[in-house]
Scaffold this motif. Structure first.
Motif, PDB file in Angstrom:
ATOM      1  N   THR A   4      -6.598 -13.981  -9.047  1.00 22.47           N
ATOM      2  CA  THR A   4      -5.647 -14.831  -9.753  1.00 22.47           C
ATOM      3  C   THR A   4      -5.572 -14.379 -11.203  1.00 22.47           C
ATOM      4  OG1 THR A   4      -6.144 -16.680  -8.289  1.00 22.47           O
ATOM      5  CG2 THR A   4      -5.107 -17.207 -10.400  1.00 22.47           C
ATOM      6  N   LEU A   5      -4.360 -14.143 -11.684  1.00 19.62           N
ATOM      7  CA  LEU A   5      -4.116 -13.742 -13.066  1.00 19.62           C
ATOM      8  C   LEU A   5      -3.360 -14.865 -13.754  1.00 19.62           C
ATOM      9  CD1 LEU A   5      -3.888 -11.061 -11.152  1.00 19.62           C
ATOM     10  CD2 LEU A   5      -3.232  -9.997 -13.281  1.00 19.62           C
ATOM     11  N   ILE A   6      -3.820 -15.243 -14.939  1.00 18.49           N
ATOM     12  CA  ILE A   6      -3.133 -16.281 -15.709  1.00 18.49           C
ATOM     13  C   ILE A   6      -2.720 -15.716 -17.056  1.00 18.49           C
ATOM     14  CG2 ILE A   6      -3.273 -18.580 -16.743  1.00 18.49           C
ATOM     15  CD1 ILE A   6      -5.295 -19.334 -14.598  1.00 18.49           C
ATOM     16  N   ALA A   7      -1.400 -15.652 -17.270  1.00 19.74           N
ATOM     17  CA  ALA A   7      -0.838 -15.224 -18.546  1.00 19.74           C
ATOM     18  C   ALA A   7      -0.767 -16.460 -19.435  1.00 19.74           C
ATOM     19  CB  ALA A   7       0.546 -14.617 -18.338  1.00 19.74           C
ATOM     20  N   GLY A   8      -1.579 -16.498 -20.470  1.00 18.55           N
ATOM     21  CA  GLY A   8      -1.787 -17.700 -21.253  1.00 18.55           C
ATOM     22  C   GLY A   8      -0.913 -17.897 -22.463  1.00 18.55           C
ATOM     23  N   SER A   9       0.187 -17.183 -22.557  1.00 17.15           N
ATOM     24  CA  SER A   9       1.098 -17.404 -23.675  1.00 17.15           C
ATOM     25  C   SER A   9       2.283 -18.230 -23.201  1.00 17.15           C
ATOM     26  CB  SER A   9       1.609 -16.068 -24.219  1.00 17.15           C
ATOM     27  OG  SER A   9       2.546 -16.295 -25.258  1.00 17.15           O
ATOM     28  N   ASN A  10       2.802 -19.076 -24.074  1.00 18.35           N
ATOM     29  CA  ASN A  10       4.032 -19.785 -23.724  1.00 18.35           C
ATOM     30  C   ASN A  10       5.234 -19.146 -24.429  1.00 18.35           C
ATOM     31  OD1 ASN A  10       3.541 -20.693 -26.285  1.00 18.35           O
ATOM     32  ND2 ASN A  10       3.596 -22.870 -25.803  1.00 18.35           N
ATOM     33  N   ARG A  11       5.059 -17.912 -24.855  1.00 15.65           N
ATOM     34  CA  ARG A  11       6.114 -17.163 -25.543  1.00 15.65           C
ATOM     35  C   ARG A  11       6.810 -16.217 -24.556  1.00 15.65           C
ATOM     36  NH1 ARG A  11       5.041 -12.247 -29.594  1.00 15.65           N
ATOM     37  NH2 ARG A  11       7.180 -11.909 -30.238  1.00 15.65           N
ATOM     38  N   ALA A  12       8.114 -16.209 -24.574  1.00 13.10           N
ATOM     39  CA  ALA A  12       8.859 -15.256 -23.751  1.00 13.10           C
ATOM     40  C   ALA A  12       8.542 -13.838 -24.223  1.00 13.10           C
ATOM     41  CB  ALA A  12      10.358 -15.525 -23.862  1.00 13.10           C
ATOM     42  N   ASN A  13       8.377 -12.931 -23.301  1.00 13.25           N
ATOM     43  CA  ASN A  13       8.106 -11.519 -23.596  1.00 13.25           C
ATOM     44  C   ASN A  13       6.841 -11.305 -24.419  1.00 13.25           C
ATOM     45  OD1 ASN A  13      10.549 -10.710 -22.279  1.00 13.25           O
ATOM     46  ND2 ASN A  13      11.656 -11.394 -24.103  1.00 13.25           N
TER      47      ASN A  13
END
Length: 184
Positions: A4-13
């Motif tokens: 499981t990978l979690i991308a922790g930014s709420n910023r687009a790109n």
């Protein structure tokens, strides 16, 4: 094996998300099943210990973590720490969902490296009884460029990422084998 990978930014790109997408491609090239959660697209309500009837997005994240053999957490570095979006997601997690699993910490920073965010992530992982990978991955402001294939343009960065992923995969496999023997 499933990771499981979690991308922790709420910023687009976000650069940290681009970096995690590259990690995803490395895992898939090894025929490893991947669940990718992008917190910019799957937003979670603010955690409160007074509410245990979780939003469907929260349940999705928790199920993906529980189903994975390993976990990779990616964050931008904000003011010497991890993003609020990732911290909020991790506040929902219990030790039973992470205990004994390999965890790789990944960051991107506006400065040279995001070491403070990685240190904070590893502390959270220890408190959830996960097993921190001996490697971590961080890229700084000079290495934020990715080619059209999603690979970092800087070959040294690409090599460091591959080495970190290989270390994580080896640890995850060893832990899975140990768990299988213990359950027999």
């Amino acid at each position: 094996m499933k990771v499981t990978l979690i991308a922790g930014s709420n910023r687009a790109n976000a650069t940290s998300t681009s970096l995690l997408r590259y990690v995803e491609s490395l895992l898939k090239a090894q025929d490893i099943s991947v669940a990718f959660i992008d917190l910019a697209q799957l937003q979670l309500p603010l955690f409160s210990p007074d509410n245990w009837e979780f939003h469907p997005n929260v349940r999705h994240v928790l199920e993906a973590i529980a189903d994975g053999d390993g976990l990779i957490l990616a964050t931008p570095e904000y003011h010497g720490s991890l993003s609020g979006a990732l911290k909020n997601a991790l506040d929902y997690v219990t030790a039973g969902q992470v205990a004994g699993k390999a965890v790789l910490s990944v960051s991107s920073a506006g400065g040279p490296l995001g070491v403070s965010s990685l240190t904070h992530l590893q502390s959270i992982v220890r408190n959830l009884h996960g097993i921190n990978c001996s490697e971590w991955i961080s890229i700084g402001s000079g290495s934020h460029s990715f080619g059209s294939d999603g690979r970092p343009v800087d070959e040294e960065v690409s090599s460091r990422v591959r080495n970190g992923v290989d270390s994580f995969v080896n640890l995850t496999r060893k832990l899975a084998a140990t768990a299988t023997v213990a359950n027999e």
